[in-house]
Write a protein that holds these residues in place. Structure first.
Motif, short mmCIF file in Angstrom:
data_model
loop_
_atom_site.label_atom_id
_atom_site.label_comp_id
_atom_site.label_asym_id
_atom_site.label_seq_id
_atom_site.Cartn_x
_atom_site.Cartn_y
_atom_site.Cartn_z
N MET A 131 4.90 2.37 -0.85
CA MET A 131 5.25 3.40 -1.82
C MET A 131 6.17 4.45 -1.20
O MET A 131 7.16 4.87 -1.81
N GLY A 166 0.80 -1.22 0.00
CA GLY A 166 0.00 0.00 0.00
C GLY A 166 0.83 1.27 0.00
O GLY A 166 1.94 1.34 -0.55
N TRP A 167 0.27 2.29 0.65
CA TRP A 167 0.92 3.60 0.65
C TRP A 167 2.24 3.57 1.41
O TRP A 167 3.19 4.29 1.05
N TRP A 168 2.34 2.72 2.45
CA TRP A 168 3.58 2.64 3.21
C TRP A 168 4.71 2.07 2.35
O TRP A 168 5.84 2.56 2.38
#
Length: 301
Positions: free
Chosen positions: A130, A126-128
């Motif tokens: 990225m 997820g965003w982590w």
């Protein structure tokens, strides 16, 4: 903990125990099949002992000036003396503490950072993932020597500052390796079984993912020690390393010999040999560990 969770935990621990025994026997076989790697492993251990006890076995102190100036290597002074009448052999022994200490300390820091970021980003995604990946790309794209010079210019260049600066430079490589190993583990069946029993992501990362990426962590850490030693020598040669005269480093000795090494070659050659041998030993030992811990490479040499 439910009965199902207990069964999954027991199966995972049994699998890890079996893998641990297999890795031990694999290391023993690798030492037999790769005697050069085992020899360099012994030399790494000896250098660590010198780093710890070098000050006690050195015939002179690092700042003692009771010898002749620029004395060539002899029975009394095996590595000769420098322009300040100091025994080079004693300084090489004592200098192992700073060179190897910073090398190991910075690798410990980079390993801690890399394991945390690599395991969490590889498993959670997820965003982590990225954010961590972009940070790794940024750090790798930035010239490491420029970063070290900037970091050590604004902060006092003591032992811990040098360790932190080199550790930050090395951490992106560790993060990338651990992240790749984590991605390869997170979809295995025992991970899916742990998820189905309701284990939290933190528990899965600590008890299931991390033990299965330790081989990659050990290999990258052992190889990075040589890189860290060389980085410390580089910044010391530039005059930004530890400046304590009572605690010299091999890079600092090379920096101090720049003006008279043509007149007294031993002041630069012998510390350079010690530095090169340390880097070579840890690199060969890390390569041997990779062969021993990676089943795909066993028996290829």
């Amino acid at each position: 903990m439910t009965t199902i969770e207990a069964g999954v935990e027991a199966a995972a621990l049994q699998e890890l125990s079996f893998r641990g025994r297999s890795r031990f026997y694999g290391v023993a076989r690798a030492a037999k099949n790769n005697p050069l790697g085992a020899l360099f492993g012994v030399s790494c251990l000896l250098m660590l002992l010198i780093a710890v006890f070098g000050e006690f076995v050195a015939p002179h102190s690092a700042t003692s000036i009771d010898g002749p100036r620029l004395q060539a290597p002899s029975w009394s002074y095996p590595f000769g003396t420098d322009n300040l009448f100091r025994d080079q052999f004693s300084r090489v022994l004592i200098g192992a503490r700073i060179s190897l200490g910073i090398g190991i300390g910075s690798v410990v820091l980079s390993t801690l950072i890399g394991v945390f970021l690599g395991v969490t980003s590889g498993y959670l995604g997820g965003w982590w993932d990225m954010v961590v990946s972009r940070w790794v790309d940024l750090m790798i794209a930035f010239p490491p020597v420029v970063f070290l010079i900037f970091f050590l210019t604004i902060l006092p260049p003591d032992f811990w500052t040098v360790c932190i600066s080199i550790g930050l430079v090395l951490s992106p490589g560790t993060t990338r390796v651990v992240r790749g190993a984590t991605i390869g583990v997170r979809n295995l069946q025992f991970i899916e079984a742990a998820i189905s029993t309701g284990c939290s992501p933190t528990r899965i990362m600590l008890h299931h993912v991390f033990p299965n990426v330790t081989a990659a962590v050990i290999v990258i850490a052992s190889i990075q020690i040589g890189t860290a030693i060389l980085a410390e020598a580089t910044i010391s040669f530039l005059g930004l390393g530890v400046t304590d005269a009572a605690n010299p480093s091999w890079g600092r000795m090379l920096q101090e010999s720049r003006q008279f090494w043509r007149e007294a070659w031993w002041t630069a050659v012998l510390p350079g040999i010690a530095l090169s041998f340390a880097v070579l030993s840890f690199n060969f030992f890390g390569d041997a560990l990779r062969d021993a811990l990676d089943p795909r490479l066993r028996g290829t040499r």
